[in-house]
Design a protein around this motif. Structure first.
Motif, short mmCIF file in Angstrom:
data_model
loop_
_atom_site.label_atom_id
_atom_site.label_comp_id
_atom_site.label_asym_id
_atom_site.label_seq_id
_atom_site.Cartn_x
_atom_site.Cartn_y
_atom_site.Cartn_z
N GLN A 1 3.96 -3.62 -8.74
CA GLN A 1 3.38 -2.29 -8.98
C GLN A 1 4.48 -1.36 -9.47
OE1 GLN A 1 1.88 -0.84 -5.16
NE2 GLN A 1 3.29 -2.15 -4.08
N ASP B 1 0.84 -1.20 0.00
CA ASP B 1 0.00 0.00 0.00
C ASP B 1 0.88 1.25 0.00
OD1 ASP B 1 -1.95 1.93 0.28
OD2 ASP B 1 -2.90 1.00 2.02
N LEU B 2 1.47 1.53 -1.14
CA LEU B 2 2.38 2.67 -1.24
C LEU B 2 1.67 4.00 -1.03
CD1 LEU B 2 4.66 1.56 -4.21
CD2 LEU B 2 5.16 1.49 -1.75
N ARG B 3 0.40 4.05 -1.32
CA ARG B 3 -0.36 5.28 -1.08
C ARG B 3 -0.37 5.59 0.42
NH1 ARG B 3 -5.63 4.98 -4.03
NH2 ARG B 3 -4.18 5.18 -5.75
N SER C 1 3.16 6.57 1.53
CA SER C 1 3.43 7.91 1.04
C SER C 1 2.74 8.97 1.91
CB SER C 1 2.97 8.03 -0.41
OG SER C 1 3.37 9.26 -0.96
N TYR D 1 4.95 0.97 -11.81
CA TYR D 1 4.76 2.41 -12.06
C TYR D 1 4.53 3.15 -10.75
CZ TYR D 1 4.39 0.71 -16.80
OH TYR D 1 4.64 0.08 -17.99
N SER D 2 3.74 2.58 -9.88
CA SER D 2 3.52 3.19 -8.56
C SER D 2 4.81 3.22 -7.76
CB SER D 2 2.45 2.42 -7.78
OG SER D 2 1.22 2.48 -8.45
N THR D 3 5.60 2.14 -7.86
CA THR D 3 6.88 2.09 -7.14
C THR D 3 7.82 3.17 -7.64
OG1 THR D 3 6.66 -0.26 -6.65
CG2 THR D 3 8.89 0.66 -6.65
N ASP E 1 7.06 6.02 -9.12
CA ASP E 1 6.56 7.32 -8.67
C ASP E 1 6.86 7.53 -7.19
OD1 ASP E 1 5.63 7.73 -11.23
OD2 ASP E 1 3.53 7.31 -10.72
N PHE E 2 6.66 6.49 -6.39
CA PHE E 2 6.92 6.56 -4.94
C PHE E 2 8.39 6.85 -4.68
CE2 PHE E 2 8.35 4.32 -1.13
CZ PHE E 2 7.54 4.87 -0.16
#
Length: 195
Positions: free
Chosen positions: A174, A146-148, A151, A176-178, A180-181
């Motif tokens: 994940q 749960d990178l959101r 973050s 792309y999310s990784t 961005d994170f």
């Protein structure tokens, strides 16, 4: 004899941390026993944000020692061990890593383990309560799936950082999310290993 075995545990551990720093310690590692297995003398589970530990966190701040804190594991470790659990093979090999049954507790002396979200909320509260202490959330803040959420905790708590140890599988699912994170929080992510 037990982690936080009495009300003075935090004070005694703070003194021990001061002594350890004097002879070369450069940080403090908190194992996942906290919140999951550690009980006081009355048999109550010691929560991640138990105020009896506040002297320890304050001493880490005073000594400018980072606290690497590990309070949870992959979410699958908190789910039933059945054919739907993605960590089935791993958990059958290491049953002590399985934190089921999880259930909200009316009393801290009830059996079972607290739900994953309860551990994460406790971590958030202790990090916010001690803004002068640098905390590093092990394993991508103990919530790599749960990178959101991780973050948002990094945004809310400037004294918080995370490491990448042993969670490349979760991050790889994940990409792309990784990315961005990692770009967004590049100054708050440290490399860690766990092997």
């Amino acid at each position: 004899d037990g982690f936080a075995s009495d009300d003075r545990f935090g004070e005694r551990e703070a003194a021990r941390l001061r002594d350890s720093a004097r002879i070369g310690a450069r940080g403090l590692k908190v194992w996942k026993l906290l919140g999951l297995r550690a009980r006081d003398r009355a048999g109550r589970l010691v929560a991640v944000d138990d105020p009896r530990l506040d002297p320890l966190w304050a001493m880490a701040s005073e000594l400018k020692l980072p606290v690497l804190i590990h309070v949870g594991d992959p979410i699958a470790f908190f789910e039933p061990l059945d054919r739907f659990n993605e960590r089935y093979e791993e958990l059958t090999e290491h049953p002590d890593w399985h934190f089921w049954p999880t259930r909200p507790r009316a009393r801290p002396d009830e059996p079972g383990f607290p739900p994953f979200d309860e551990l994460m909320e406790g971590l958030w509260r202790v990090v916010q309560r001690h803004p002068g202490t640098t905390f590093i959330g092990a394993h991508v803040g103990c919530a790599a799936e749960d990178l959101r959420w991780v973050s948002s905790m990094l945004d809310a708590c400037p004294n918080y950082a995370v490491d990448l140890a042993a969670r490349l599988g979760e991050l790889g699912r994940q990409p792309y999310s990784t990315r961005d994170f990692l770009v967004r929080h590049q100054d708050r992510v440290v490399f860690g290993s766990d092997g």
